[in-house]
Scaffold this motif. Sequence first.
Motif, mmCIF file in Angstrom:
data_model
loop_
_atom_site.group_PDB
_atom_site.id
_atom_site.type_symbol
_atom_site.label_atom_id
_atom_site.label_comp_id
_atom_site.label_asym_id
_atom_site.label_seq_id
_atom_site.Cartn_x
_atom_site.Cartn_y
_atom_site.Cartn_z
ATOM 1 N N PHE A 151 1.442 8.883 -6.498
ATOM 2 C CA PHE A 151 2.088 10.453 -5.585
ATOM 3 C C PHE A 151 3.224 10.876 -6.853
ATOM 4 O O PHE A 151 2.917 12.406 -7.101
ATOM 5 N N LEU A 152 3.875 10.367 -6.841
ATOM 6 C CA LEU A 152 5.046 10.553 -7.883
ATOM 7 C C LEU A 152 5.284 11.191 -9.366
ATOM 8 O O LEU A 152 5.231 11.573 -9.854
ATOM 9 N N SER A 153 4.045 9.739 -9.790
ATOM 10 C CA SER A 153 3.531 9.923 -11.020
ATOM 11 C C SER A 153 2.703 11.604 -11.529
ATOM 12 O O SER A 153 2.908 12.296 -11.923
ATOM 13 N N GLY A 160 0.951 4.072 -3.203
ATOM 14 C CA GLY A 160 1.093 5.036 -2.644
ATOM 15 C C GLY A 160 2.191 6.141 -3.202
ATOM 16 O O GLY A 160 1.628 7.342 -3.294
ATOM 17 N N VAL A 161 3.146 6.328 -2.969
ATOM 18 C CA VAL A 161 4.178 6.808 -3.450
ATOM 19 C C VAL A 161 4.605 6.838 -4.982
ATOM 20 O O VAL A 161 4.918 7.582 -5.346
ATOM 21 N N PHE A 162 4.100 5.464 -5.268
ATOM 22 C CA PHE A 162 3.921 5.656 -7.028
ATOM 23 C C PHE A 162 3.734 6.529 -7.820
ATOM 24 O O PHE A 162 3.307 7.380 -8.504
ATOM 25 N N THR A 184 1.177 -0.986 0.025
ATOM 26 C CA THR A 184 0.161 -0.856 -0.168
ATOM 27 C C THR A 184 0.402 1.563 -0.077
ATOM 28 O O THR A 184 0.566 2.077 -0.835
ATOM 29 N N GLY A 185 1.827 1.523 1.212
ATOM 30 C CA GLY A 185 2.699 2.770 0.766
ATOM 31 C C GLY A 185 3.664 2.746 -0.032
ATOM 32 O O GLY A 185 3.647 3.706 -1.207
ATOM 33 N N MET A 186 4.074 1.532 -0.713
ATOM 34 C CA MET A 186 4.482 1.924 -2.361
ATOM 35 C C MET A 186 3.900 2.007 -3.858
ATOM 36 O O MET A 186 4.218 3.076 -4.170
#
Length: 78
Positions: free
Chosen positions: A24-26, A20-22, A16-18
């Motif tokens: 957000f960065l996209s 979410g970060v992906f 879930t964290g990975m």
Amino acid sequence: MDIGALLIQAASLMLTGMIGVFVFLSILILAVTNLSKLAKPDTGAPTVPTTRRQPSGGVPNAHIAAISAAITQYRTKQ
């Protein structure tokens, strides 16, 4: 709780964290790309300055002499 349930919970939290970060960065990359297109109008002219620098003559002889003297002095002290 047994170890299997803890590992499954840890893996789901990590996934879930990975994700979410992906996401957000996209979104951030897309936003910056679109904002850069808005901020810089395309005029078709190159933005490189037309003046050219004169080539330098290299290191002055006085600097080379000072460096050589310093190296010689350092080697004689050692």
